[in-house]
Design a protein around this motif. Structure first.
Motif, mmCIF file in Angstrom:
data_model
loop_
_atom_site.group_PDB
_atom_site.id
_atom_site.type_symbol
_atom_site.label_atom_id
_atom_site.label_comp_id
_atom_site.label_asym_id
_atom_site.label_seq_id
_atom_site.Cartn_x
_atom_site.Cartn_y
_atom_site.Cartn_z
ATOM 1 N N SER A 10 43.771 35.556 42.723
ATOM 2 C CA SER A 10 44.644 34.651 43.482
ATOM 3 C C SER A 10 46.045 34.598 42.882
ATOM 4 O O SER A 10 46.997 34.245 43.559
ATOM 5 N N TYR A 11 46.190 34.968 41.613
ATOM 6 C CA TYR A 11 47.503 34.992 40.975
ATOM 7 C C TYR A 11 48.341 36.178 41.439
ATOM 8 O O TYR A 11 49.536 36.217 41.210
ATOM 9 N N SER A 12 47.725 37.157 42.092
ATOM 10 C CA SER A 12 48.448 38.354 42.518
ATOM 11 C C SER A 12 49.329 38.114 43.726
ATOM 12 O O SER A 12 50.260 38.871 43.963
ATOM 13 N N GLY A 13 49.024 37.100 44.504
ATOM 14 C CA GLY A 13 49.813 36.826 45.705
ATOM 15 C C GLY A 13 49.821 38.021 46.637
ATOM 16 O O GLY A 13 48.768 38.563 46.962
ATOM 17 N N ASP A 14 51.018 38.441 47.053
ATOM 18 C CA ASP A 14 51.133 39.590 47.947
ATOM 19 C C ASP A 14 51.336 40.897 47.195
ATOM 20 O O ASP A 14 51.597 41.927 47.811
ATOM 21 N N ALA A 15 51.236 40.878 45.879
ATOM 22 C CA ALA A 15 51.432 42.095 45.088
ATOM 23 C C ALA A 15 50.371 43.137 45.432
ATOM 24 O O ALA A 15 49.243 42.805 45.793
ATOM 25 N N THR A 16 50.749 44.388 45.337
ATOM 26 C CA THR A 16 49.797 45.464 45.625
ATOM 27 C C THR A 16 49.171 46.024 44.356
ATOM 28 O O THR A 16 48.167 46.714 44.422
ATOM 29 N N ASN A 17 49.747 45.760 43.203
ATOM 30 C CA ASN A 17 49.213 46.241 41.934
ATOM 31 C C ASN A 17 48.580 45.058 41.223
ATOM 32 O O ASN A 17 49.262 44.274 40.579
ATOM 33 N N CYS A 18 47.252 44.924 41.350
ATOM 34 C CA CYS A 18 46.600 43.753 40.788
ATOM 35 C C CYS A 18 45.196 44.089 40.306
ATOM 36 O O CYS A 18 44.682 45.178 40.532
ATOM 37 N N LEU A 19 44.574 43.135 39.663
ATOM 38 C CA LEU A 19 43.223 43.287 39.150
ATOM 39 C C LEU A 19 42.229 42.807 40.200
ATOM 40 O O LEU A 19 42.417 41.759 40.802
ATOM 41 N N ASN A 20 41.172 43.596 40.403
ATOM 42 C CA ASN A 20 40.087 43.215 41.305
ATOM 43 C C ASN A 20 38.829 42.997 40.482
ATOM 44 O O ASN A 20 38.610 43.656 39.472
ATOM 45 N N VAL A 21 37.982 42.071 40.922
ATOM 46 C CA VAL A 21 36.726 41.784 40.246
ATOM 47 C C VAL A 21 35.602 41.760 41.269
ATOM 48 O O VAL A 21 35.799 41.371 42.418
ATOM 49 N N ALA A 22 34.421 42.222 40.845
ATOM 50 C CA ALA A 22 33.231 42.196 41.698
ATOM 51 C C ALA A 22 32.016 41.917 40.819
ATOM 52 O O ALA A 22 31.963 42.343 39.660
ATOM 53 N N ALA A 23 31.061 41.207 41.367
ATOM 54 C CA ALA A 23 29.809 40.965 40.650
ATOM 55 C C ALA A 23 28.913 42.182 40.812
ATOM 56 O O ALA A 23 28.776 42.720 41.904
ATOM 57 N N ALA A 24 28.335 42.619 39.714
ATOM 58 C CA ALA A 24 27.391 43.730 39.752
ATOM 59 C C ALA A 24 25.987 43.147 39.815
ATOM 60 O O ALA A 24 25.741 42.053 39.327
ATOM 61 N N GLY A 25 25.069 43.864 40.401
ATOM 62 C CA GLY A 25 23.702 43.378 40.535
ATOM 63 C C GLY A 25 23.001 43.170 39.209
ATOM 64 O O GLY A 25 22.019 42.458 39.130
ATOM 65 N N SER A 26 23.504 43.741 38.138
ATOM 66 C CA SER A 26 22.860 43.667 36.830
ATOM 67 C C SER A 26 23.277 42.454 36.008
ATOM 68 O O SER A 26 22.910 42.349 34.851
ATOM 69 N N GLY A 27 24.052 41.538 36.591
ATOM 70 C CA GLY A 27 24.538 40.382 35.857
ATOM 71 C C GLY A 27 25.876 40.637 35.191
ATOM 72 O O GLY A 27 26.424 39.752 34.558
ATOM 73 N N LEU A 28 26.383 41.836 35.323
ATOM 74 C CA LEU A 28 27.697 42.171 34.788
ATOM 75 C C LEU A 28 28.754 41.978 35.858
ATOM 76 O O LEU A 28 28.441 41.807 37.030
ATOM 77 N N PHE A 29 30.004 42.015 35.441
ATOM 78 C CA PHE A 29 31.125 42.004 36.375
ATOM 79 C C PHE A 29 31.822 43.348 36.299
ATOM 80 O O PHE A 29 31.849 43.988 35.245
ATOM 81 N N ARG A 30 32.370 43.769 37.411
ATOM 82 C CA ARG A 30 33.139 45.008 37.451
ATOM 83 C C ARG A 30 34.606 44.661 37.627
ATOM 84 O O ARG A 30 34.961 43.786 38.414
#
Length: 85
Positions: A10-30
């Protein structure tokens, strides 16, 4: 195979170069950068919490000095104004 659902910071706003996060099925985050989506890091929840805590506080740890076996720094030598010596 689990399909990752990527979320943009949410801190990225309209920027195109930002960090993405996703939950992995193994309890880890990507984690991935939006400009290099094929490079993905899998991190434990405690690691992600530590990253978020440091970035939120903006208290970055000091970089470690380079090992002494790296040799002299080629940029540290003096040069004349003409660049020839």
């Amino acid at each position: 195979m689990h399909m990752a659902v990527w979320q943009k910071s949410s801190y990225s706003g309209d920027a195109t170069n930002c960090l993405n996060v996703a939950a992995a099925g193994s309890g880890l985050f990507r984690l991935r950068e939006s400009d290099d989506p094929d490079t993905v890091l899998a991190v434990a929840p405690a690691t992600l919490r530590a990253l978020l805590r440091v970035t939120a506080s903006r208290s970055w740890p000091s970089p470690r000095p380079a090992p002494s076996s790296a040799g002299p720094n080629p940029r540290s030598g003096s040069r004349s104004a003409g660049g020839s010596g």
